[in-house]
Design a protein around this motif. Sequence first.
Motif, short mmCIF file in Angstrom:
data_model
loop_
_atom_site.label_atom_id
_atom_site.label_comp_id
_atom_site.label_asym_id
_atom_site.label_seq_id
_atom_site.Cartn_x
_atom_site.Cartn_y
_atom_site.Cartn_z
N ALA A 146 48.39 39.13 33.18
CA ALA A 146 48.01 39.94 34.53
C ALA A 146 48.12 41.04 34.42
O ALA A 146 48.66 41.71 35.68
CB ALA A 146 49.55 39.20 35.60
N PRO A 153 46.88 44.92 35.25
CA PRO A 153 45.22 45.22 35.80
C PRO A 153 44.30 45.82 35.26
O PRO A 153 44.75 45.77 33.69
CB PRO A 153 46.25 46.20 36.24
N ILE A 154 43.43 45.77 35.45
CA ILE A 154 41.80 46.62 34.26
C ILE A 154 42.23 47.93 35.01
O ILE A 154 42.07 48.29 36.20
CB ILE A 154 41.16 45.94 35.00
N MET A 213 35.86 43.42 42.18
CA MET A 213 37.00 43.02 40.80
C MET A 213 37.92 42.57 41.90
O MET A 213 38.97 41.76 41.51
CB MET A 213 37.07 43.88 39.93
N GLN A 214 38.40 43.32 43.08
CA GLN A 214 39.49 42.84 43.47
C GLN A 214 39.59 42.17 43.84
O GLN A 214 40.28 41.26 44.96
CB GLN A 214 39.71 44.66 44.32
N PHE A 230 42.07 40.85 40.89
CA PHE A 230 42.30 41.87 40.12
C PHE A 230 42.59 42.76 40.73
O PHE A 230 42.98 43.55 41.51
CB PHE A 230 41.10 41.56 38.65
N GLU A 231 43.38 43.70 39.91
CA GLU A 231 44.47 44.31 40.36
C GLU A 231 43.63 45.64 39.46
O GLU A 231 43.08 45.15 38.16
CB GLU A 231 45.90 45.19 40.25
N VAL A 232 42.70 46.57 40.60
CA VAL A 232 42.45 47.28 39.65
C VAL A 232 42.95 48.83 39.90
O VAL A 232 42.99 49.41 40.34
CB VAL A 232 40.79 47.35 39.96
N ILE A 273 40.96 45.78 29.85
CA ILE A 273 42.48 44.56 30.50
C ILE A 273 43.12 43.63 29.10
O ILE A 273 42.13 43.64 28.34
CB ILE A 273 41.27 44.04 31.42
N ALA A 275 33.46 39.31 37.35
CA ALA A 275 34.99 38.83 37.51
C ALA A 275 35.47 37.44 36.81
O ALA A 275 36.27 36.88 36.25
CB ALA A 275 35.59 39.04 38.85
N ARG A 313 37.44 36.68 33.62
CA ARG A 313 38.36 35.99 33.59
C ARG A 313 38.42 34.79 32.60
O ARG A 313 39.25 34.61 31.87
CB ARG A 313 38.21 35.08 34.66
#
Length: 143
Positions: free
Chosen positions: A21, A23-24, A42-43, A47-49, A78, A89, A93
């Motif tokens: 997990a 972040p990118i 993405m968010q 995703f945490e950016v 990532i 996204a 994934r």
Amino acid sequence: MILKHSLYGLMATLLAAPALAAPITVYKSLSCTCCEDWVSHMQASGFEVDVINGDNLTPIKKLAGVNAELASCHTGIIDGYVIEGHVPASDVRQLLKQQPEVRGLTIPGMPQSAPGMDIPGSPYEVLSFDTQGNTAVFNRYPG
């Protein structure tokens, strides 16, 4: 201007072992609204950016192994993979789940239908690429 420590951070991220997990990290121009829209995509997809703005992304792209033919407007990193441009996204994934032996994914240029551009009608392909710059179709989108 991208700070020198950002280049060192990119290098450390590229060389680090994959983390769960993670972040990118996205390197982009401060004034690019389509990059901001892709970050939002993405968010919204969970995703945490982490965003690093700069006015010259060429050194980042070069260090990440993105040649001119594969380049787009922003570069993400990532879990040791490079995500170049407006890659959906769902493909990021899928890449993280499958963990193929590739350098990353790209959508060269800026197709109008890709996430962050959001103007329907233009088909596009997501390409995987390796360290030698060889590409293969990862996914196709009708636009």
